[in-house]
Design an enzyme around this catalytic site. Structure first.
Site, PDB file in Angstrom:
ATOM      1  CB  CYS A   1       3.763   0.056  -6.625  1.00 34.55           C
ATOM      2  SG  CYS A   1       4.029  -1.672  -7.039  1.00 34.55           S
TER       3      CYS A   1
ATOM      4  N   GLY B   1       2.358   2.254   5.522  1.00 30.83           N
ATOM      5  CA  GLY B   1       3.538   1.562   6.036  1.00 30.83           C
ATOM      6  C   GLY B   1       4.111   2.195   7.287  1.00 30.83           C
TER       7      GLY B   1
ATOM      8  CD  GLU C   1       7.411  -5.200  -1.919  1.00 28.96           C
ATOM      9  OE1 GLU C   1       7.655  -4.116  -2.498  1.00 28.96           O
ATOM     10  OE2 GLU C   1       8.213  -6.143  -1.890  1.00 28.96           O
TER      11      GLU C   1
ATOM     12  N   GLY D   1       0.825  -1.203   0.000  1.00 27.46           N
ATOM     13  CA  GLY D   1       0.000   0.000   0.000  1.00 27.46           C
ATOM     14  C   GLY D   1       0.855   1.246   0.000  1.00 27.46           C
ATOM     15  CB  SER D   2      -0.043   4.713   0.784  1.00 28.37           C
ATOM     16  OG  SER D   2      -0.569   4.620   2.104  1.00 28.37           O
TER      17      SER D   2
END
Length: 503
Positions: A291, A240, A257, A235-236
């Site tokens: 991404c 994270g 990630e 995700g963003s």
């Protein structure tokens, strides 16, 4: 254009084709399609996450003792089912995530590929034999299953990322609890049905890989539960920053990630025909919602005008529309919030002196008035400003110039993210400089290919604010296992290490 009724009905047909239960149309999480904004149905929410985690922990105790090659047999069954249902699942990905047909099918192929990889891996979980300083001793490493793995996935790869994690985790002897994005729960339901059929065929309890559907609170439960040995979250960067410290606070493991702000350096010697093709797919593919999407081009000043002209020509011919139309190359953004980010970034770029040279408009698609479609944009920037250094999940390509390679590499690395990167050159020295320790600071560095897209054979992931996690191929499997160092004394003496004497 497929009508709202057709999308809902087609979703029901596809779910039935893969053996999934029909959606509850009255309650639960509303699943919508970005193609038209249509509600596809309601996915039942998981009411008792604790019980799911408990079942996974219980299943782990027996699954971890199954020989790894036998665990690979479950993965083989899953791969065969994915082959059988590739078209149906790929179409569901297109309907729910908005990917064009070839990308929806490509995502399922990626799942098939990682299953093939996992079957082979199940016979290759190698340890090391290590030289010891003590006579009559042997030292070695072994890898053992880790425990329950939580997999939290994002909307843009709604099923492939689950497979990257789950296949490796299952082969490693772990069990899995999956929380998909709230924006793409239908594809998760379909995949779970296929997995449960694979488990039935393999004679394995389906509790080894389970699905939980819900909001942020469900994800927080997984993050905070001490029974979860590893949280793999995609995700963003913002997400994270919350997940990492919370997992660390209970001494769990986190595999993150996160965001990418990927660039391509275009050198004077670059093959521009190849370069343009590579840049356009990387920047406009998946409507800029990967991404690994290309966000920045750093081009030598001697070829900048030519490159921008050619990119603009290519952009003007990109068909924007329903991803279910085989002629479409750019589908919708996932929702209105993504469009707001697109508009805001363009406004900020203009205020910073940028010039939009292509695209930048909203596109109205007949029959999909509630879908969010935009024309991919190219913006020439005088410098790498704050808006350029920030990831915007939309098809915006910022173009900047450089005069020497050191300057280009410094500009390339001057962003918080470190996922994927590329250079286009026919000069061997430039290519090797970019790949060296003094070159790209990203987890992925390519030559004469864009930063978007990756094969499952290599470890996928990045550095800095991208999180440092590695998934998929190479030795990423080690993230899902624990290492033990063993020393065996087969002598009748008891020498101590480092020459220590005692008694």
């Amino acid at each position: 254009m497929t009508s709202t009724v057709d999308l809902s009905a087609r979703t029901s047909e596809l779910l039935a084709a893969v053996g999934a239960a029909p959606l509850d149309h009255d309650s639960g999480l509303a699943a919508t399609s970005p193609i038209t904004g249509a509600v596809l149905g309601h996915v039942p929410l998981t009411s008792d996450v604790d019980s799911v985690i408990a079942a996974a922990a219980d299943a782990y105790r027996s699954w971890s003792l199954v020989p790894a090659p036998v665990r690979g047999g479950l993965v083989r069954e899953l791969g065969e089912l994915l082959r059988e249902h590739k078209d149906a699942l790929g179409e569901l990905v297109s309907i729910e995530a908005g990917k064009i047909v070839s990308e929806g099918l490509g995502e399922v192929q990626e799942m098939i590929d990682i299953c093939d990889f996992g079957v082979g891996l199940s016979r290759q979980l190698y340890g090391n034999t290590i030289a010891t300083e003590r006579p009559g001793h042997r030292m070695m490493e072994q890898w053992h299953p880790l425990g329950v793995v939580a997999v939290i996935t994002a909307f843009n790869f709604p099923v492939a990322v689950w497979s990257w994690n789950t296949v490796l985790a299952l082969v490693a002897g772990d069990t899995v609890v999956w929380k998909p994005s709230e924006k793409t729960p239908v594809t998760a339901v379909a995949v779970q049905a296929l997995f449960e059929e694979a488990a039935r065929r393999a004679g394995v309890s389906p509790a080894v890989a389970q699905l939980v559907v819900g909001d942020r609170a469900v994800g927080e439960t997984l993050v905070d539960d001490s029974r979860i040995a590893l949280v793999s979250a995609t995700g963003s960067t913002r997400m994270g920053r919350e997940v990492g410290p919370r997992v660390a606070a209970r001494f769990g493991r986190a595999l993150l990630e996160l965001g990418g702000n990927n660039a391509a350096i275009v050198c004077p010697s670059a093959d521009l025909d190849l370069t343009v093709r590579g840049l356009v797919f990387s920047a406009a593919g998946t409507a800029g919602q990967r991404c690994t999407s290309l966000r920045r081009v750093i081009v030598h000043e001697s070829v900048a005008d030519t490159l921008v002209d050619r990119l603009g020509t290519a952009y003007s011919s990109l068909p924007v529309g329903s991803p279910l139309d085989s002629s479409t190359l750019v589908g919708p953004l996932i929702d209105e919030a993504a469009h707001d980010g697109y508009v805001d970034a363009l406004e900020r770029a203009r205020k910073d002196g940028g010039t939009v040279v292509a695209g930048g408009e909203r596109v109205r698609v007949p029959g999909a008035e509630d879908g969010v479609y935009v024309q991919p944009a190219i913006v020439r920037m005088p410098a790498q400003t704050d808006v350029v250094r920030r990831e915007t999940f939309a098809p915006i390509l910022y173009v900047m110039t450089y005069s020497d390679l050191d300057e280009a590499i410094a500009l390339h690395n001057d962003v918080p993210q470190g996922l994927s990167s590329s250079i286009f050159t026919t000069d061997l020295r430039e290519a090797e400089r970019f790949l060296s320790a003094a070159g790209s600071d990203c987890g992925i560095a390519n030559v004469n290919i864009g930063p978007s897209g990756a094969e499952i054979g290599g470890a996928f992931g990045g550095e800095k604010e991208t999180g440092g996690g590695r998934e998929s191929g190479s030795d990423a499997w080690k993230s899902y296992m624990r290492r033990t160092t063993n020393t065996v004394n087969y002598s009748s003496e008891l020498p101590l290490a480092q020459g220590v004497t005692f008694l």
